[in-house]
Write a protein that holds these residues in place. Structure first.
Motif, PDB file in Angstrom:
ATOM      1  N   UNK A  46     -33.756 -18.168  44.441  1.00 12.63           N
ATOM      2  CA  UNK A  46     -34.491 -18.103  45.692  1.00 12.63           C
ATOM      3  C   UNK A  46     -35.975 -18.298  45.392  1.00 12.63           C
ATOM      4  N   UNK A  47     -36.661 -19.190  46.131  1.00 10.56           N
ATOM      5  CA  UNK A  47     -38.080 -19.419  45.864  1.00 10.56           C
ATOM      6  C   UNK A  47     -38.936 -18.215  46.260  1.00 10.56           C
ATOM      7  N   UNK A  48     -40.050 -18.075  45.593  1.00 10.30           N
ATOM      8  CA  UNK A  48     -40.994 -17.001  45.919  1.00 10.30           C
ATOM      9  C   UNK A  48     -41.622 -17.268  47.275  1.00 10.30           C
ATOM     10  N   UNK A  49     -41.941 -16.205  48.002  1.00 12.25           N
ATOM     11  CA  UNK A  49     -42.513 -16.329  49.338  1.00 12.25           C
ATOM     12  C   UNK A  49     -44.034 -16.379  49.288  1.00 12.25           C
ATOM     13  N   UNK A  50     -44.622 -16.992  50.285  1.00 13.06           N
ATOM     14  CA  UNK A  50     -46.056 -16.943  50.515  1.00 13.06           C
ATOM     15  C   UNK A  50     -46.249 -16.079  51.751  1.00 13.06           C
ATOM     16  N   UNK A  51     -46.986 -14.969  51.595  1.00 12.66           N
ATOM     17  CA  UNK A  51     -47.113 -13.989  52.663  1.00 12.66           C
ATOM     18  C   UNK A  51     -48.575 -13.675  52.916  1.00 12.66           C
ATOM     19  N   UNK A  52     -49.032 -13.735  54.172  1.00 12.58           N
ATOM     20  CA  UNK A  52     -50.410 -13.319  54.463  1.00 12.58           C
ATOM     21  C   UNK A  52     -50.609 -11.852  54.061  1.00 12.58           C
ATOM     22  N   UNK A  53     -51.807 -11.548  53.558  1.00 11.96           N
ATOM     23  CA  UNK A  53     -52.144 -10.198  53.090  1.00 11.96           C
ATOM     24  C   UNK A  53     -53.506  -9.832  53.674  1.00 11.96           C
ATOM     25  N   UNK A  54     -53.545  -8.734  54.427  1.00 13.38           N
ATOM     26  CA  UNK A  54     -54.791  -8.291  55.060  1.00 13.38           C
ATOM     27  C   UNK A  54     -55.262  -7.010  54.386  1.00 13.38           C
ATOM     28  N   UNK A  55     -56.489  -7.027  53.884  1.00  9.57           N
ATOM     29  CA  UNK A  55     -57.057  -5.861  53.215  1.00  9.57           C
ATOM     30  C   UNK A  55     -58.079  -5.190  54.127  1.00  9.57           C
ATOM     31  N   UNK A  56     -57.823  -3.937  54.438  1.00  4.54           N
ATOM     32  CA  UNK A  56     -58.710  -3.138  55.274  1.00  4.54           C
ATOM     33  C   UNK A  56     -59.396  -2.090  54.413  1.00  4.54           C
ATOM     34  N   UNK A  57     -60.383  -1.445  54.975  1.00  2.00           N
ATOM     35  CA  UNK A  57     -61.037  -0.319  54.306  1.00  2.00           C
ATOM     36  C   UNK A  57     -60.857   0.920  55.168  1.00  2.00           C
ATOM     37  N   UNK A  58     -59.604   1.421  55.212  1.00  3.06           N
ATOM     38  CA  UNK A  58     -59.314   2.654  55.934  1.00  3.06           C
ATOM     39  C   UNK A  58     -58.751   2.483  57.325  1.00  3.06           C
ATOM     40  N   UNK A  59     -58.516   1.248  57.771  1.00  7.38           N
ATOM     41  CA  UNK A  59     -58.017   1.026  59.134  1.00  7.38           C
ATOM     42  C   UNK A  59     -56.676   0.305  59.179  1.00  7.38           C
ATOM     43  N   UNK A  60     -55.978   0.228  58.070  1.00  7.11           N
ATOM     44  CA  UNK A  60     -54.721  -0.518  58.032  1.00  7.11           C
ATOM     45  C   UNK A  60     -53.680   0.053  58.996  1.00  7.11           C
ATOM     46  N   UNK A  61     -53.543   1.361  59.033  1.00  6.12           N
ATOM     47  CA  UNK A  61     -52.547   1.973  59.925  1.00  6.12           C
ATOM     48  C   UNK A  61     -52.864   1.663  61.386  1.00  6.12           C
ATOM     49  N   UNK A  62     -54.124   1.835  61.781  1.00 13.39           N
ATOM     50  CA  UNK A  62     -54.510   1.561  63.164  1.00 13.39           C
ATOM     51  C   UNK A  62     -54.288   0.092  63.514  1.00 13.39           C
ATOM     52  N   UNK A  63     -54.605  -0.804  62.593  1.00 13.81           N
ATOM     53  CA  UNK A  63     -54.419  -2.239  62.842  1.00 13.81           C
ATOM     54  C   UNK A  63     -52.940  -2.568  63.017  1.00 13.81           C
ATOM     55  N   UNK A  64     -52.091  -2.065  62.133  1.00  8.47           N
ATOM     56  CA  UNK A  64     -50.655  -2.341  62.256  1.00  8.47           C
ATOM     57  C   UNK A  64     -50.101  -1.809  63.573  1.00  8.47           C
ATOM     58  N   UNK A  65     -50.480  -0.601  63.945  1.00 14.70           N
ATOM     59  CA  UNK A  65     -49.996  -0.029  65.204  1.00 14.70           C
ATOM     60  C   UNK A  65     -50.455  -0.868  66.399  1.00 14.70           C
ATOM     61  N   UNK A  66     -51.693  -1.331  66.361  1.00 18.15           N
ATOM     62  CA  UNK A  66     -52.235  -2.168  67.436  1.00 18.15           C
ATOM     63  C   UNK A  66     -51.482  -3.492  67.520  1.00 18.15           C
ATOM     64  N   UNK A  67     -51.352  -4.199  66.396  1.00 16.26           N
ATOM     65  CA  UNK A  67     -50.709  -5.511  66.402  1.00 16.26           C
ATOM     66  C   UNK A  67     -49.243  -5.421  66.836  1.00 16.26           C
ATOM     67  N   UNK A  68     -48.523  -4.434  66.320  1.00 16.31           N
ATOM     68  CA  UNK A  68     -47.101  -4.340  66.670  1.00 16.31           C
ATOM     69  C   UNK A  68     -46.899  -3.856  68.102  1.00 16.31           C
ATOM     70  N   UNK A  69     -47.900  -3.222  68.682  1.00 21.48           N
ATOM     71  CA  UNK A  69     -47.813  -2.797  70.085  1.00 21.48           C
ATOM     72  C   UNK A  69     -48.061  -3.969  71.036  1.00 21.48           C
ATOM     73  N   UNK A  70     -49.013  -4.848  70.727  1.00 21.97           N
ATOM     74  CA  UNK A  70     -49.367  -5.900  71.678  1.00 21.97           C
ATOM     75  C   UNK A  70     -48.584  -7.202  71.484  1.00 21.97           C
ATOM     76  N   UNK A  71     -47.993  -7.404  70.312  1.00 24.89           N
ATOM     77  CA  UNK A  71     -47.216  -8.627  70.066  1.00 24.89           C
ATOM     78  C   UNK A  71     -45.721  -8.316  70.197  1.00 24.89           C
ATOM     79  N   UNK A  72     -45.061  -8.883  71.193  1.00 24.14           N
ATOM     80  CA  UNK A  72     -43.622  -8.643  71.361  1.00 24.14           C
ATOM     81  C   UNK A  72     -42.850  -9.021  70.092  1.00 24.14           C
ATOM     82  N   UNK A  73     -41.715  -8.374  69.897  1.00 31.15           N
ATOM     83  CA  UNK A  73     -40.841  -8.646  68.746  1.00 31.15           C
ATOM     84  C   UNK A  73     -41.556  -8.411  67.413  1.00 31.15           C
ATOM     85  N   UNK A  74     -42.385  -7.390  67.363  1.00 31.74           N
ATOM     86  CA  UNK A  74     -43.120  -7.053  66.144  1.00 31.74           C
ATOM     87  C   UNK A  74     -42.861  -5.596  65.790  1.00 31.74           C
TER      88      UNK A  74
END
Length: 131
Positions: free
Chosen positions: A1-29
């Motif tokens: 199986x080929x290796x994946x290319x995956x976007x990676x976002x680096x935050x400085x203390x706001x990763x949890x808030x960002x994930x909760x926000x994105x998965x709340x506003x984008x359907x099927x997330x």
């Protein structure tokens, strides 16, 4: 199986808030996995060492850097969202642009029916397109 290319976002203390926000506003997330720093570090206890979320089927990795860097997100890298309809592109433009910055306001630029480019409150850049 080929290796994946995956976007990676680096935050400085706001990763949890960002994930909760994105998965709340984008359907099927959803948040897939979260690994946190423990009491022995090296990052502050409870911050995200590595997490993953699915944004409409696209896996995105996130972390909280405990090292301060002289750089952050840049609009030259963005997440591109193909919207289902006019209502969705208007909602996402508003939600993602709130407390952020409009780089290209929602309009018809000739290459699609409607398009907007915004930078959200966390500094992440989003291109929103209604073909």
């Amino acid at each position: 199986m080929p290796a994946a290319v995956t976007p990676f976002l680096m935050f400085e203390g706001q990763a949890q808030q960002a994930m909760e926000f994105y998965t709340r506003i984008l359907p099927d997330s959803r948040i897939l996995n979260v690994e946190r720093y423990g009491p022995d570090g090296p990052g502050p206890e409870g911050t995200i060492m590595l997490a993953s979320m699915s944004l409409r089927g696209q896996t995105v990795l996130v972390s909280d850097s405990f090292i301060s860097h002289p750089f952050t997100f840049t609009p030259s890298f963005s997440l591109f969202v193909t919207c289902e309809d006019e209502a969705e592109i208007e909602r996402l433009t508003g939600d993602l642009g709130e407390d952020g910055k409009t780089l290209m306001p929602l309009d018809n630029y000739g290459f699609s029916q409607r398009f907007a480019w915004v930078q959200d409150r966390f500094g992440v850049s989003w291109q929103l397109n209604l073909p």
